[in-house]
Scaffold this motif. Structure first.
Motif, PDB file in Angstrom:
ATOM      1  N   ASP A   1      -3.565  -2.418   6.645  1.00 22.19           N
ATOM      2  CA  ASP A   1      -4.561  -1.589   7.080  1.00 22.19           C
ATOM      3  C   ASP A   1      -6.328  -1.690   7.502  1.00 22.19           C
ATOM      4  N   ASP A   2      -6.577  -1.978   8.450  1.00 20.86           N
ATOM      5  CA  ASP A   2      -8.179  -2.877   7.380  1.00 20.86           C
ATOM      6  C   ASP A   2      -9.225  -1.899   6.784  1.00 20.86           C
ATOM      7  N   ARG A   3      -7.968  -0.216   7.770  1.00 21.87           N
ATOM      8  CA  ARG A   3      -9.430   0.839   6.824  1.00 21.87           C
ATOM      9  C   ARG A   3      -9.445   0.913   5.736  1.00 21.87           C
ATOM     10  N   ALA A   4      -8.974   0.604   4.475  1.00 20.60           N
ATOM     11  CA  ALA A   4      -9.046   0.674   3.348  1.00 20.60           C
ATOM     12  C   ALA A   4      -9.389   1.105   2.760  1.00 20.60           C
ATOM     13  N   GLY A   5      -8.310   2.870   3.320  1.00 26.40           N
ATOM     14  CA  GLY A   5      -8.464   3.874   2.984  1.00 26.40           C
ATOM     15  C   GLY A   5      -7.789   4.506   2.015  1.00 26.40           C
ATOM     16  N   THR A   6      -7.021   4.686   1.874  1.00 22.21           N
ATOM     17  CA  THR A   6      -5.831   4.896   1.197  1.00 22.21           C
ATOM     18  C   THR A   6      -5.854   5.571  -0.115  1.00 22.21           C
ATOM     19  N   PRO A   7      -4.940   6.160  -0.852  1.00 19.25           N
ATOM     20  CA  PRO A   7      -5.712   6.374  -2.326  1.00 19.25           C
ATOM     21  C   PRO A   7      -5.620   5.212  -3.318  1.00 19.25           C
ATOM     22  N   SER A   8      -4.643   4.722  -2.665  1.00 22.51           N
ATOM     23  CA  SER A   8      -4.563   3.212  -4.226  1.00 22.51           C
ATOM     24  C   SER A   8      -6.005   2.538  -3.836  1.00 22.51           C
ATOM     25  N   MET A   9      -6.233   2.688  -2.844  1.00 23.38           N
ATOM     26  CA  MET A   9      -7.096   1.442  -2.383  1.00 23.38           C
ATOM     27  C   MET A   9      -8.784   2.076  -3.323  1.00 23.38           C
ATOM     28  N   THR A  10      -9.124   3.196  -3.509  1.00 21.47           N
ATOM     29  CA  THR A  10     -10.051   3.197  -4.416  1.00 21.47           C
ATOM     30  C   THR A  10      -9.276   4.134  -5.869  1.00 21.47           C
ATOM     31  N   GLN A  11      -8.141   3.942  -6.415  1.00 19.77           N
ATOM     32  CA  GLN A  11      -7.990   4.561  -7.225  1.00 19.77           C
ATOM     33  C   GLN A  11      -7.513   3.032  -8.044  1.00 19.77           C
ATOM     34  N   TYR A  12      -7.195   2.562  -7.348  1.00 10.86           N
ATOM     35  CA  TYR A  12      -7.466   0.778  -8.215  1.00 10.86           C
ATOM     36  C   TYR A  12      -8.695  -0.576  -7.640  1.00 10.86           C
ATOM     37  N   GLU A  13      -9.585   0.328  -7.317  1.00  7.40           N
ATOM     38  CA  GLU A  13     -10.465  -0.702  -6.683  1.00  7.40           C
ATOM     39  C   GLU A  13     -11.190  -1.480  -6.662  1.00  7.40           C
ATOM     40  N   ASP A  14     -11.622  -1.403  -8.438  1.00  8.36           N
ATOM     41  CA  ASP A  14     -12.176  -2.535  -9.521  1.00  8.36           C
ATOM     42  C   ASP A  14     -11.595  -2.551 -10.374  1.00  8.36           C
ATOM     43  N   VAL A  15     -10.192  -3.260 -10.010  1.00  9.84           N
ATOM     44  CA  VAL A  15      -8.793  -3.370 -11.063  1.00  9.84           C
ATOM     45  C   VAL A  15      -8.581  -4.738 -10.953  1.00  9.84           C
ATOM     46  N   LEU A  16      -8.371  -5.258 -12.256  1.00  7.26           N
ATOM     47  CA  LEU A  16      -7.359  -6.968 -11.720  1.00  7.26           C
ATOM     48  C   LEU A  16      -8.040  -7.737 -10.549  1.00  7.26           C
ATOM     49  N   VAL A  17      -6.978  -7.837 -10.099  1.00  9.60           N
ATOM     50  CA  VAL A  17      -7.107  -9.389  -9.326  1.00  9.60           C
ATOM     51  C   VAL A  17      -8.046  -9.439  -7.900  1.00  9.60           C
ATOM     52  N   ILE A  18      -7.192  -7.848  -7.262  1.00  4.09           N
ATOM     53  CA  ILE A  18      -7.304  -7.625  -6.185  1.00  4.09           C
ATOM     54  C   ILE A  18      -8.515  -6.449  -5.870  1.00  4.09           C
ATOM     55  N   ASP A  19      -9.735  -6.832  -5.446  1.00  2.97           N
ATOM     56  CA  ASP A  19     -10.079  -5.390  -5.392  1.00  2.97           C
ATOM     57  C   ASP A  19     -10.552  -4.412  -4.209  1.00  2.97           C
ATOM     58  N   ARG A  20     -10.883  -3.422  -3.744  1.00  2.00           N
ATOM     59  CA  ARG A  20     -11.508  -3.083  -2.346  1.00  2.00           C
ATOM     60  C   ARG A  20     -12.391  -3.712  -1.663  1.00  2.00           C
ATOM     61  N   ALA A  21     -13.248  -4.046  -2.543  1.00  2.00           N
ATOM     62  CA  ALA A  21     -14.142  -5.062  -2.147  1.00  2.00           C
ATOM     63  C   ALA A  21     -14.475  -5.626  -1.667  1.00  2.00           C
ATOM     64  N   TYR A  22     -12.856  -6.415  -1.961  1.00  2.00           N
ATOM     65  CA  TYR A  22     -13.153  -8.062  -1.632  1.00  2.00           C
ATOM     66  C   TYR A  22     -11.849  -7.630  -0.456  1.00  2.00           C
ATOM     67  N   ILE A  23     -10.762  -6.341   0.208  1.00  2.00           N
ATOM     68  CA  ILE A  23     -10.134  -6.729   1.172  1.00  2.00           C
ATOM     69  C   ILE A  23     -10.970  -5.595   2.325  1.00  2.00           C
ATOM     70  N   VAL A  24     -12.266  -5.203   1.821  1.00  2.00           N
ATOM     71  CA  VAL A  24     -13.181  -4.764   2.928  1.00  2.00           C
ATOM     72  C   VAL A  24     -13.326  -6.110   3.645  1.00  2.00           C
ATOM     73  N   GLU A  25     -14.353  -7.086   2.732  1.00  2.71           N
ATOM     74  CA  GLU A  25     -14.810  -7.959   2.959  1.00  2.71           C
ATOM     75  C   GLU A  25     -13.671  -8.936   4.136  1.00  2.71           C
TER      76      GLU A  25
END
Length: 319
Positions: free
Chosen positions: A196-220
Protein backbone atom coordinates in the motif's frame (compact mmCIF):
# COMPACT_ATOMS: atom_id res chain seq x y z
CA UNK A 1 16.28 2.49 15.79
CA UNK A 2 14.02 1.45 18.65
CA UNK A 3 13.35 -2.14 19.64
CA UNK A 4 10.24 -3.38 21.41
CA UNK A 5 10.20 -5.37 24.64
CA UNK A 6 7.85 -7.99 23.20
CA UNK A 7 10.33 -9.25 20.65
CA UNK A 8 10.58 -13.00 20.34
CA UNK A 9 13.17 -13.89 23.04
CA UNK A 10 15.38 -15.82 20.64
CA UNK A 11 15.36 -12.96 18.13
CA UNK A 12 16.06 -10.43 20.88
CA UNK A 13 19.06 -12.43 22.10
CA UNK A 14 20.45 -12.71 18.57
CA UNK A 15 20.05 -8.99 17.90
CA UNK A 16 22.42 -8.19 20.75
CA UNK A 17 25.22 -9.72 18.67
CA UNK A 18 24.23 -8.45 15.21
CA UNK A 19 24.97 -5.27 13.30
CA UNK A 20 21.66 -4.29 11.78
CA UNK A 21 21.83 -3.61 8.02
CA UNK A 22 21.30 -0.21 6.50
CA UNK A 23 17.62 0.62 6.22
CA UNK A 24 17.92 1.64 2.60
CA UNK A 25 18.49 4.64 0.40
CA UNK A 26 17.23 7.46 2.62
CA UNK A 27 18.49 10.77 1.33
CA UNK A 28 20.86 9.18 -1.18
CA UNK A 29 21.56 10.78 -4.52
CA UNK A 30 21.50 8.49 -7.54
CA UNK A 31 25.29 8.33 -7.36
CA UNK A 32 25.17 7.26 -3.73
CA UNK A 33 22.40 4.77 -4.48
CA UNK A 34 24.64 3.25 -7.16
CA UNK A 35 27.44 2.91 -4.60
CA UNK A 36 25.10 1.23 -2.11
CA UNK A 37 23.96 -1.20 -4.79
CA UNK A 38 27.53 -2.02 -5.74
CA UNK A 39 28.54 -2.52 -2.11
CA UNK A 40 25.58 -4.81 -1.48
CA UNK A 41 26.28 -6.80 -4.66
CA UNK A 42 29.91 -7.28 -3.66
CA UNK A 43 28.87 -8.48 -0.21
CA UNK A 44 26.44 -10.96 -1.76
CA UNK A 45 29.09 -12.35 -4.09
CA UNK A 46 31.49 -12.79 -1.19
CA UNK A 47 28.85 -14.65 0.81
CA UNK A 48 27.75 -17.06 -1.93
CA UNK A 49 28.35 -20.70 -1.08
CA UNK A 50 27.60 -23.19 -3.88
CA UNK A 51 25.05 -25.88 -3.05
CA UNK A 52 26.01 -29.19 -4.69
CA UNK A 53 22.34 -30.17 -4.88
CA UNK A 54 21.48 -27.12 -7.00
CA UNK A 55 22.64 -25.90 -10.39
CA UNK A 56 22.33 -22.20 -11.23
CA UNK A 57 22.17 -20.66 -14.68
CA UNK A 58 21.54 -17.08 -15.77
CA UNK A 59 19.48 -16.83 -18.95
CA UNK A 60 18.46 -13.78 -20.97
CA UNK A 61 14.90 -13.66 -22.27
CA UNK A 62 12.72 -11.07 -24.04
CA UNK A 63 11.69 -8.21 -21.79
CA UNK A 64 8.49 -6.18 -22.12
CA UNK A 65 7.72 -5.00 -25.67
CA UNK A 66 10.27 -2.42 -26.76
CA UNK A 67 12.40 -2.86 -23.63
CA UNK A 68 15.77 -4.55 -23.02
CA UNK A 69 16.21 -8.26 -22.45
CA UNK A 70 15.63 -9.56 -18.94
CA UNK A 71 18.01 -11.70 -16.92
CA UNK A 72 16.46 -14.66 -15.14
CA UNK A 73 18.37 -16.61 -12.51
CA UNK A 74 17.33 -20.25 -12.82
CA UNK A 75 17.90 -22.81 -10.05
CA UNK A 76 17.40 -26.53 -10.73
CA UNK A 77 18.01 -29.81 -8.96
CA UNK A 78 21.45 -31.15 -9.83
CA UNK A 79 21.39 -34.16 -12.15
CA UNK A 80 18.71 -35.20 -14.57
CA UNK A 81 15.18 -34.28 -13.37
CA UNK A 82 12.35 -36.74 -13.82
CA UNK A 83 10.00 -35.02 -16.26
CA UNK A 84 8.69 -31.43 -16.08
CA UNK A 85 9.07 -29.94 -12.61
CA UNK A 86 6.96 -27.43 -10.70
CA UNK A 87 8.35 -23.90 -10.58
CA UNK A 88 8.55 -21.21 -7.91
CA UNK A 89 8.81 -17.81 -9.63
CA UNK A 90 10.47 -15.93 -6.75
CA UNK A 91 10.91 -12.15 -6.81
CA UNK A 92 13.54 -10.44 -4.66
CA UNK A 93 12.88 -7.56 -2.29
CA UNK A 94 14.74 -4.31 -1.72
CA UNK A 95 12.14 -1.56 -1.63
CA UNK A 96 12.02 -1.41 -5.45
CA UNK A 97 15.37 0.45 -5.41
CA UNK A 98 17.86 -2.21 -4.28
CA UNK A 99 18.62 -5.89 -4.73
CA UNK A 100 19.37 -8.66 -7.18
CA UNK A 101 18.16 -12.26 -7.54
CA UNK A 102 21.44 -13.50 -6.01
CA UNK A 103 20.36 -12.25 -2.59
CA UNK A 104 17.80 -15.07 -2.44
CA UNK A 105 20.04 -17.91 -3.64
CA UNK A 106 19.72 -19.65 -0.28
CA UNK A 107 15.95 -19.28 -0.33
CA UNK A 108 15.87 -20.74 -3.83
CA UNK A 109 18.18 -23.61 -2.87
CA UNK A 110 15.88 -24.67 -0.07
CA UNK A 111 12.86 -24.67 -2.40
CA UNK A 112 14.81 -26.74 -4.94
CA UNK A 113 15.99 -29.27 -2.36
CA UNK A 114 12.73 -29.71 -0.46
CA UNK A 115 10.22 -29.37 -3.29
CA UNK A 116 12.34 -30.77 -6.16
CA UNK A 117 11.32 -27.83 -8.26
CA UNK A 118 12.78 -25.16 -10.49
CA UNK A 119 13.15 -21.66 -9.03
CA UNK A 120 13.30 -18.67 -11.38
CA UNK A 121 14.08 -15.15 -10.15
CA UNK A 122 13.87 -12.07 -12.40
CA UNK A 123 16.49 -9.33 -12.30
CA UNK A 124 13.89 -6.61 -12.80
CA UNK A 125 14.77 -2.97 -13.39
CA UNK A 126 14.91 -0.78 -10.29
CA UNK A 127 13.44 2.60 -9.38
CA UNK A 128 13.95 5.53 -9.44
CA UNK A 129 15.75 5.16 -12.78
CA UNK A 130 13.01 2.79 -13.92
CA UNK A 131 9.73 3.78 -12.24
CA UNK A 132 6.39 2.02 -12.45
CA UNK A 133 5.43 0.09 -14.51
CA UNK A 134 8.96 -1.12 -15.37
CA UNK A 135 9.46 -3.50 -12.38
CA UNK A 136 6.10 -5.26 -12.63
CA UNK A 137 6.24 -5.40 -16.43
CA UNK A 138 9.69 -7.01 -16.25
CA UNK A 139 8.37 -9.57 -13.78
CA UNK A 140 5.38 -10.29 -16.00
CA UNK A 141 7.62 -10.75 -19.06
CA UNK A 142 9.71 -13.25 -17.13
CA UNK A 143 6.65 -15.14 -15.94
CA UNK A 144 5.23 -15.40 -19.45
CA UNK A 145 8.56 -16.76 -20.74
CA UNK A 146 8.72 -19.36 -17.97
CA UNK A 147 5.15 -20.50 -18.62
CA UNK A 148 5.68 -20.73 -22.38
CA UNK A 149 9.29 -21.78 -22.80
CA UNK A 150 10.88 -22.54 -19.44
CA UNK A 151 12.79 -25.78 -20.13
CA UNK A 152 11.81 -28.57 -17.79
CA UNK A 153 9.02 -26.51 -16.19
CA UNK A 154 5.47 -27.79 -15.82
CA UNK A 155 3.39 -24.74 -16.87
CA UNK A 156 0.43 -26.07 -14.90
CA UNK A 157 2.41 -25.91 -11.63
CA UNK A 158 3.91 -22.44 -11.36
CA UNK A 159 3.71 -20.55 -8.06
CA UNK A 160 4.58 -16.87 -7.71
CA UNK A 161 6.12 -15.49 -4.54
CA UNK A 162 8.47 -13.04 -2.90
CA UNK A 163 9.27 -11.12 0.26
CA UNK A 164 8.69 -7.44 1.07
CA UNK A 165 8.84 -5.47 -2.21
CA UNK A 166 9.21 -8.82 -3.96
CA UNK A 167 5.87 -9.86 -2.49
CA UNK A 168 4.38 -6.61 -3.80
CA UNK A 169 5.59 -7.49 -7.28
CA UNK A 170 4.41 -11.09 -6.87
CA UNK A 171 0.92 -9.89 -5.99
CA UNK A 172 1.02 -7.27 -8.74
CA UNK A 173 2.15 -9.66 -11.46
CA UNK A 174 -0.53 -12.14 -10.38
CA UNK A 175 -3.17 -9.42 -10.80
CA UNK A 176 -1.64 -8.34 -14.10
CA UNK A 177 -1.63 -11.89 -15.42
CA UNK A 178 -5.28 -12.33 -14.47
CA UNK A 179 -6.27 -9.07 -16.15
CA UNK A 180 -4.34 -9.85 -19.35
CA UNK A 181 -5.44 -13.49 -19.43
CA UNK A 182 -1.81 -14.50 -19.19
CA UNK A 183 -0.24 -17.39 -17.29
CA UNK A 184 -2.32 -18.79 -14.43
CA UNK A 185 -0.17 -19.43 -11.35
CA UNK A 186 -1.47 -22.12 -9.02
CA UNK A 187 -0.39 -20.26 -5.87
CA UNK A 188 0.96 -16.98 -4.52
CA UNK A 189 3.28 -16.86 -1.49
CA UNK A 190 3.45 -13.32 -0.08
CA UNK A 191 5.92 -12.85 2.77
CA UNK A 192 5.88 -9.54 4.68
CA UNK A 193 4.31 -7.90 1.64
CA UNK A 194 4.71 -4.20 0.85
CA UNK A 195 1.31 -3.50 -0.69
CA UNK A 196 0.00 0.00 0.00
CA UNK A 197 1.68 3.20 -1.24
CA UNK A 198 -0.44 5.31 1.10
CA UNK A 199 1.50 4.03 4.14
CA UNK A 200 -1.32 4.92 6.49
CA UNK A 201 -2.26 1.78 8.42
CA UNK A 202 -1.99 1.71 12.24
CA UNK A 203 1.06 -0.58 12.17
CA UNK A 204 2.80 1.77 9.74
CA UNK A 205 2.78 4.48 12.41
CA UNK A 206 2.98 2.13 15.42
CA UNK A 207 6.32 0.79 14.20
CA UNK A 208 7.38 3.76 12.10
CA UNK A 209 10.84 4.06 13.68
CA UNK A 210 11.74 0.58 14.88
CA UNK A 211 14.27 -2.05 13.88
CA UNK A 212 15.22 -2.58 10.23
CA UNK A 213 12.44 -1.11 8.06
CA UNK A 214 10.74 2.14 9.03
CA UNK A 215 7.94 4.25 7.58
CA UNK A 216 10.27 6.94 6.19
CA UNK A 217 12.07 4.35 4.06
CA UNK A 218 8.77 2.90 2.85
CA UNK A 219 7.50 6.31 1.79
CA UNK A 220 10.74 7.01 -0.06
CA UNK A 221 10.60 3.62 -1.76
CA UNK A 222 7.06 4.18 -3.00
CA UNK A 223 8.00 7.70 -4.13
CA UNK A 224 10.96 6.30 -6.07
CA UNK A 225 8.55 3.92 -7.83
CA UNK A 226 5.55 6.21 -8.31
CA UNK A 227 6.86 9.76 -8.11
CA UNK A 228 4.18 12.38 -7.53
CA UNK A 229 1.46 9.77 -8.02
CA UNK A 230 2.18 8.18 -4.62
CA UNK A 231 -0.85 8.27 -2.32
CA UNK A 232 -3.07 9.78 -5.02
CA UNK A 233 -6.06 8.36 -6.82
CA UNK A 234 -4.04 7.56 -9.94
CA UNK A 235 -2.30 4.49 -8.49
CA UNK A 236 -3.66 1.11 -9.57
CA UNK A 237 -3.46 -2.39 -8.21
CA UNK A 238 -0.72 -3.63 -10.52
CA UNK A 239 1.68 -1.17 -8.86
CA UNK A 240 0.23 -1.22 -5.33
CA UNK A 241 -1.91 -4.37 -4.90
CA UNK A 242 -3.78 -2.93 -1.91
CA UNK A 243 -5.36 -0.53 -4.42
CA UNK A 244 -6.86 -3.32 -6.53
CA UNK A 245 -10.65 -3.10 -6.45
CA UNK A 246 -11.31 -6.69 -7.46
CA UNK A 247 -9.33 -9.62 -5.99
CA UNK A 248 -11.55 -12.37 -7.35
CA UNK A 249 -10.23 -15.03 -9.69
CA UNK A 250 -6.75 -15.05 -8.17
CA UNK A 251 -4.83 -18.19 -7.15
CA UNK A 252 -4.81 -19.45 -3.55
CA UNK A 253 -2.50 -17.49 -1.28
CA UNK A 254 -0.31 -17.69 1.77
CA UNK A 255 0.25 -14.31 3.41
CA UNK A 256 2.71 -14.24 6.30
CA UNK A 257 3.99 -11.27 8.26
CA UNK A 258 5.66 -10.40 11.55
CA UNK A 259 3.68 -8.86 14.39
CA UNK A 260 6.22 -6.06 14.93
CA UNK A 261 6.56 -4.53 11.49
CA UNK A 262 5.13 -1.71 9.44
CA UNK A 263 3.58 -4.05 6.86
CA UNK A 264 1.55 -6.05 9.36
CA UNK A 265 -1.83 -4.38 8.89
CA UNK A 266 -1.74 -4.04 5.11
CA UNK A 267 -0.82 -7.74 4.89
CA UNK A 268 -3.72 -8.69 7.16
CA UNK A 269 -6.16 -6.48 5.25
CA UNK A 270 -5.05 -7.92 1.91
CA UNK A 271 -5.46 -11.48 3.17
CA UNK A 272 -8.94 -10.64 4.45
CA UNK A 273 -9.91 -9.12 1.10
CA UNK A 274 -8.60 -12.16 -0.76
CA UNK A 275 -10.73 -14.43 1.41
CA UNK A 276 -13.76 -12.17 1.00
CA UNK A 277 -13.28 -12.38 -2.77
CA UNK A 278 -13.45 -16.17 -2.62
CA UNK A 279 -9.70 -16.81 -2.86
CA UNK A 280 -8.50 -19.66 -0.58
CA UNK A 281 -6.16 -17.80 1.76
CA UNK A 282 -3.93 -18.71 4.69
CA UNK A 283 -2.79 -15.85 6.93
CA UNK A 284 0.07 -16.23 9.41
CA UNK A 285 1.05 -13.43 11.81
CA UNK A 286 4.17 -14.43 13.72
CA UNK A 287 4.32 -12.94 17.26
CA UNK A 288 7.42 -11.06 18.28
CA UNK A 289 8.83 -11.03 14.74
CA UNK A 290 10.22 -7.97 12.94
CA UNK A 291 10.82 -7.28 9.25
CA UNK A 292 13.92 -9.02 7.93
CA UNK A 293 14.40 -11.32 10.91
CA UNK A 294 14.18 -14.37 8.64
CA UNK A 295 17.49 -13.44 6.99
CA UNK A 296 19.12 -11.92 10.05
CA UNK A 297 18.34 -14.82 12.38
CA UNK A 298 17.71 -17.82 10.10
CA UNK A 299 18.20 -20.45 12.81
CA UNK A 300 15.63 -19.06 15.27
CA UNK A 301 12.80 -21.48 16.00
CA UNK A 302 10.13 -19.06 14.85
CA UNK A 303 12.06 -18.46 11.61
CA UNK A 304 12.31 -22.19 10.96
CA UNK A 305 8.58 -22.53 11.60
CA UNK A 306 7.71 -19.75 9.12
CA UNK A 307 9.96 -21.16 6.40
CA UNK A 308 8.71 -24.70 6.92
CA UNK A 309 5.10 -23.51 6.66
CA UNK A 310 5.89 -21.71 3.39
CA UNK A 311 7.51 -24.82 1.95
CA UNK A 312 4.58 -26.95 3.09
CA UNK A 313 2.07 -24.58 1.47
CA UNK A 314 3.95 -24.71 -1.83
CA UNK A 315 4.17 -28.50 -1.66
CA UNK A 316 0.40 -28.72 -1.30
CA UNK A 317 -0.10 -26.31 -4.19
CA UNK A 318 2.08 -28.46 -6.48
CA UNK A 319 0.19 -31.71 -5.90
Amino acid sequence: MKMFQNLDPELAAALAHLDLPETGARGYSLDELARVRARMAAARRAALVPDPAVTIEDVWVPGPPGEPELRLRVHRPAGEPDGPLPCVYWIHGGGMTLGQPEQDDRVAARFVRELRCVVVSPDYRLAPEHPDPAPVEDCYAGLTWVAAAGPGVDPARIAVGGASAGACLAAGVTLLSRDRRGPSPVFQALSSPMLDDRAGTPSMTQYEDVLVIDRAYIVESWTALLGDRRATGSVGGHAAPARARDLSGLPPALVDVGELEVFRDEAILYAMRLAQAGVPTELQVYPGVFHGSEKLVPDAEITRRAVANRVSALRRAFR
